[in-house]
Design an enzyme around this catalytic site. Structure first.
Site, PDB file in Angstrom:
ATOM      1  N   LYS A   1      -8.211   0.997  11.264  1.00  0.00           N
ATOM      2  CA  LYS A   1      -6.236   0.547  10.734  1.00  0.00           C
ATOM      3  C   LYS A   1      -5.690   0.970  12.304  1.00  0.00           C
ATOM      4  O   LYS A   1      -5.315   1.782  12.885  1.00  0.00           O
ATOM      5  CB  LYS A   1      -5.484   1.325   9.708  1.00  0.00           C
ATOM      6  CG  LYS A   1      -4.451   0.819   8.413  1.00  0.00           C
ATOM      7  CD  LYS A   1      -3.965   1.415   7.553  1.00  0.00           C
ATOM      8  CE  LYS A   1      -2.613   0.688   6.980  1.00  0.00           C
ATOM      9  NZ  LYS A   1      -2.019   2.145   5.627  1.00  0.00           N
TER      10      LYS A   1
ATOM     11  N   SER B   1      -0.810  -0.821   2.077  1.00  0.00           N
ATOM     12  CA  SER B   1      -0.584  -1.414   3.013  1.00  0.00           C
ATOM     13  C   SER B   1      -2.426  -2.164   4.128  1.00  0.00           C
ATOM     14  O   SER B   1      -1.804  -3.219   4.897  1.00  0.00           O
ATOM     15  CB  SER B   1      -0.002  -0.983   4.101  1.00  0.00           C
ATOM     16  OG  SER B   1      -0.313   0.008   4.391  1.00  0.00           O
TER      17      SER B   1
ATOM     18  N   SER C   1      -1.988   3.010  -0.421  1.00  0.00           N
ATOM     19  CA  SER C   1      -1.869   1.948   0.599  1.00  0.00           C
ATOM     20  C   SER C   1      -3.995   2.418   0.880  1.00  0.00           C
ATOM     21  O   SER C   1      -4.188   1.145   1.826  1.00  0.00           O
ATOM     22  CB  SER C   1      -1.132   2.173   2.053  1.00  0.00           C
ATOM     23  OG  SER C   1       0.011   1.531   1.990  1.00  0.00           O
TER      24      SER C   1
END
Lengths: 484, 494
Positions: free
Chosen positions: A79, A159, A183
């Protein structure tokens, strides 16, 4: 030699790599080509082509020598909030434009040390603040399932939307992600893949850009429960550099999946969440869950989490309070964006931060600052902390009578971009099923449970007691097997 | 932090200041920031070496790079507990680190990690002596916190520079109760605190290097009245300045009130050059620090065994040492205080006094050694006459080898030449003459030569001193004055 398959799971890929049927170079090369082909998804924000090919070549040498490590030669993405030496890392924020860390986050280092090939970093909501990837300075990612159905305006969730989209589109075998209030699980649910957030403390937070320290936890988005368990087994471990990290207890997660001993699982469903199941799609999820649990020989037990209804406001107060402080370091003094037009120090702070942070981030910083202010602290922050304790006690009580809990991961299938812009609070409500787990620090896995009549995925969350990650993996694995 | 004056420190209003309209009592509380003696910073492994090149002792954590996390340095915790024990304070087995949020370029995280509601050390005491009166000053708390970096504004016409070497260095903030009543008491308190910290080895106490500084809280009131509004004078960095800050601030406040004004609660700066304080910010302008528990750190917890282990390793502290010196060596309270003020001099004294009369050793050290050290502007560690040499000199006095007067001469030679005292006495023939025959001869000669003085001394026995002086002179100072005196008395029949 046949074209490398990027569509298999990690277990099959590892078998192919080990036997020499496939090389990591072939696999990585093809995967990079496919990443290029799927630029439309905007899943990746950095593609680390050269580094990936170098790593793949090194992995091939070790594999040939029979010295392959746990993730040898397997292409994985990380990420965009995980620092990796030499790779621009921004957490999808303009405020960190051009920031290239000189260090690598512990979890990233661990998978690299296990032979994983890092193919790039994936898109996200700025600093993890969002449920749609719309709050990224790189623009939103697209939902591969939506694209396939001719609905390119559907969100992949957030997210960690870029990571979930990348895994769903077979652009990597797994994606390292973080989960502060859902997320990992929500985008996994939106993209029809598996998202595993371990117990708070199992993965080191060192080198990961903080959103809310007491809630942030790294985990994995993958194609199967086994894949996520395989990667997590490598990531998990106490880190002296992270005071909140913990020693894992019990067996590895993969060993838990391979445990042949039959167990009659006691699976709880919280009454309070069932009360929220009002729509046809949620009812279908609930029924499907009940069927699967019965099919695997489990026992269904109703439990109560009396304070769950306060989880959402408590979560937002705590998360945003911590965020308001965690994001203070992005001041333009030492790195990242500094306004070119500032006249003095206060002006420099104000302009650098005003220009650097996105709208949602600014809103959250302001809300968090307010909640911590003199005169409001007891009313907001302190009260939220008390709710957090009460909720954790609720879960503890529930886990006295059940092994795991199940409920839907999201209230709806993937929603369209801009669908919450009229009322931002409805976006926060998307997190109602995910945030209680973070408040209590529990492990949770979201697995695809069914598709809506339009073909959109819905996920089911399996949650266990703190450090009961093995049970969560095992039950999720069994339900997954029942789905077939 | 200071709400009410402690009643335990029975305060006699003996320090009152005179104003135009009557007498005023000054109330002082101190917050001392003491840098923890530790090789590494509070939450990072970076070095704390003083005087390093700017930004050379900075870790990723100290610079607050993205994703960096604090990890507590156990030695700093041990040092804080040792200090707490030295202050006879309550040790809190569970304490919490909080974030104090504000923006400043030398504060990279945008917050300082400190302890707000739950400090590591609770209430304790310090005894001070002022003008022969012992007073107990209450300690309210001691907590651990990070130091900030340093902004440098004088290096470039358009830019300021930041040096992060101090960023993250461990500080102990030691907060007194408002028990102090004069500049002298405030100075005695800081001096005593510094002595204790140095004994414990938990802070170097070097105010020039900035590893000890004080925030001085001052208010005034009519004797016995309610506490007045206080002003806080920030970052006063010497004991002399602390005295000046108190005096200036008390006088300023008295003048305002006597002119019919009221004191505004505010934070003030001390101007070292002018010896004045001036306003920095008012209460209304005070920061809202938005304290909350640092979520990157767990509560700091340790058990009784950890405390007991540190207690066992604690050195003898100044108060105990003073009491022992008085009992063991028969020293006066004053002499004992002088000697224990620095651990180094106390240890030195014990080496000098070894096998000697304690009182004589103390007198010798305070009068001869300290006198010379002060005159030459040197220190006990660098003085050319060693502890062994001083011990030898005192030994030679007490066994009658040399007289006190000769001892001073020997000391002076040793100081300037570095020669060994015993060797000096031997080589230079300074041994006291104890041969009674020689002394008797000299005495007889003096008596014979001075018949008039012999008549006089019979009427006025104190004239004996003249005879002793003459005899000593003839012996070159080497005769034993007591023996000379005894002999003269016998011969003169007085």
């Amino acid at each position: 030699m046949s074209a490398a398959s990027t569509k298999t799971d990690i277990a099959a890929t590892q078998a192919a790599l080990k036997s020499g049927k496939q090389t990591s170079i072939e696999l990585t090369t093809q995967l990079l080509a496919e990443i290029d082909k799927r630029r439309d998804l905007n899943a990746f924000v950095q593609i680390t082509r050269e580094q990936a090919l170098k790593q793949a070549a090194a992995s091939d040498a070790l594999l040939r020598a029979g010295k392959g490590r746990a993730l040898e030669g397997v292409p994985i993405s990380i990420k965009a909030n995980m620092c990796a030496k030499g790779i621009e890392t921004t957490a999808a924020s303009r405020v960190l434009e051009g920031f290239v860390p000189t260090y690598t986050a512990t979890v990233v280092q661990k998978i690299m040390d296990a032979g994983a090939v890092i193919v790039g970093s994936t898109n996200m909501d700025e600093f993890g603040m969002g449920s749609s990837t719309e709050n990224s300075c790189y623009g939103p990612s697209k939902n591969p399932i939506g694209v396939a159905l001719g609905k390119p305006d559907l969100s992949p969730g957030g997210s960690s939307g870029g990571g979930a989209a990348a895994v769903a589109a077979n652009l990597c075998f797994a994606s390292l992600a973080t989960d502060t209030g859902g997320s990992i699980r929500q985008p996994a649910s939106f993209c029809g893949v598996v998202g595993f957030k371990p117990s708070y403390g199992l993965c080191s937070r060192w080198g990961i850009m903080a959103y809310a320290s007491s809630l942030d936890q790294a985990g994995v988005i993958g194609k199967t429960v086994r894949d996520t368990a395989t990667v997590l087994d490598v990531m998990i471990g106490e880190d002296v550099k992270d005071s909140t990290s913990l020693k894992p207890v019990g067996t590895s997660l993969v060993a838990a999946l391979d445990d042949q001993a039959k167990k009659k699982w006691r699976v709880g469903f919280p009454r309070e969440f069932r009360d929220l199941v009002q729509t046809p799609i949620l009812k279908s999820v609930w029924e499907a869950a009940e069927q699967r649990v019965k099919a695997m020989g489990g026992e269904l037990v109703e439990v109560s989490l009396p304070h769950a209804k306060y989880a959402l406001p408590a979560y937002y107060i705590l998360a945003l309070s911590e965020a308001s402080s965690n994001l203070a370091r992005y001041d333009g003094v030492r790195y990242g964006h500094r306004s070119a037009t500032a006249s003095d120090i206060t002006d420099m702070y104000e302009k650098s931060r005003a220009e650097g942070f996105g709208r949602e981030t600014k809103k959250r910083i302001l809300l968090g600052t307010f909640a911590l202010s003199a005169g409001y602290y007891d009313q907001y922050y302190e009260k939220a902390r008390r709710i957090r304790t009460l909720l954790a006690n609720d879960f503890r009580a529930a886990f006295k009578s059940v092994d795991v809990l199940v409920w839907p991961t999201t209230p709806t299938p993937p929603f369209a971009f801009n669908s919450h812009s009229a009322d931002p609070l409805t976006m926060y409500l998307e997190d109602v099923f995910t945030v209680p787990v973070n408040l209590a620090g529990l492990p949770a896995v979201s697995i695809p449970i069914l598709s809506s009549p339009e073909g959109l995925p819905m996920g089911l969350t399996v949650t266990g007691p703190h450090l009961g990650d093995q049970a969560v993996a095992r039950v999720a694995h069994e339900i997954e097997r029942e789905i077939g | 932090m200071q709400n009410k004056a402690s009643t335990s420190a029975a305060n006699k209003p003996n320090n009152l200041l005179k104003g135009a309209t009557g007498e005023w009592e000054v109330i002082i509380g101190l917050e001392v920031h003491a840098q923890v003696a530790s090789k590494a910073k509070l939450f990072s492994g970076a070095s704390t070496t003083f005087g390093a090149e700017p930004n050379s002792n900075v870790s990723l954590v100290d610079a607050a790079m993205p994703g960096m996390l604090p990890a507590i340095n156990g030695e700093c915790v041990a040092q804080a507990v040792r200090t707490g024990l030295g202050l006879k304070a309550q040790i809190n087995k569970r304490s919490i680190f909080d974030r104090k949020n504000y923006f400043y370029p030398d504060l990279p995280q945008g917050y300082q990690i400190s302890q707000y509601k739950n400090p590591i050390v609770g209430e304790g005491t310090i005894e001070i002596d002022v003008d022969g009166v012992t007073k107990v000053i209450g300690i309210e708390r001691l907590h651990l916190e990070q130091d900030a970096g340093k902004s440098i504004h004088d290096q470039h016409p358009d830019y300021s520079y930041v040096d992060l070497n101090r960023s993250g260095v461990a500080l102990m903030e030691i907060v007194s109760r408002p028990d102090l009543r004069s500049a002298k008491e405030a100075q005695a308190y800081v001096t005593k605190l510094r002595t204790i910290l140095r004994y414990l080895g938990t802070c170097d106490g070097d105010m020039e290097k900035g590893n000890m500084r004080a925030d001085v809280n001052v208010s005034v009131r009519r004797p016995g009245a309610e506490l007045g509004t206080r002003c806080e004078v920030k970052n006063v960095n010497s004991i002399r300045f602390i005295g000046q800050a108190v005096d200036y601030e008390a006088r300023r406040q008295i003048d305002i009130i006597e002119d019919g004004g009221t004191i505004r609660q505010e934070t003030r700066l001390f101007d070292n050059a002018k010896g004045e304080t001036r306003s920095m910010r008012s209460k209304e302008e005070a920061h809202d620090y938005r304290y909350f528990p640092d979520p990157d750190l767990l509560p700091l917890e340790f058990d009784q065994a950890f405390i007991d282990g540190l207690q066992k390793g604690l050195p003898e502290l100044p108060d105990e040492k003073k009491a022992r010196f008085m009992a063991q060596y028969g020293l006066s309270a004053y002499d004992a205080s002088v000697l224990v003020a620095e651990k180094e001099s106390a240890d030195y004294f014990e080496r000098v006094a070894k096998g000697r009369d304690g009182k004589a050793a103390a007198n010798w050290m305070i009068n001869e050694l300290f006198g010379r050290i002060n005159k030459e502007g040197t220190t006990i560690a660098t003085a050319p006459v060693s502890d062994v040499a001083n011990n030898a000199i005192i030994g030679m006095i007490s066994d009658g080898t040399i007289s006190g007067a000769i001892a001073k001469k020997v000391f002076d030679i040793a100081w300037t030449t570095g020669r060994d005292p015993i060797e000096i006495v031997d080589t230079d023939g300074l041994k006291q003459v104890t041969d009674m025959g020689a002394i008797e001869k000299a005495v007889d000669a003096i008596i014979t030569a001075n018949p008039d003085k012999v008549e006089q001394v019979k009427l006025k026995p104190s004239m004996l001193g003249w005879f002793v002086g003459q005899a000593m002179k003839q012996s070159g100072g080497k005769a034993n004055p007591q023996q000379v005196s005894d002999l003269l008395k016998a011969k003169l029949g007085i």
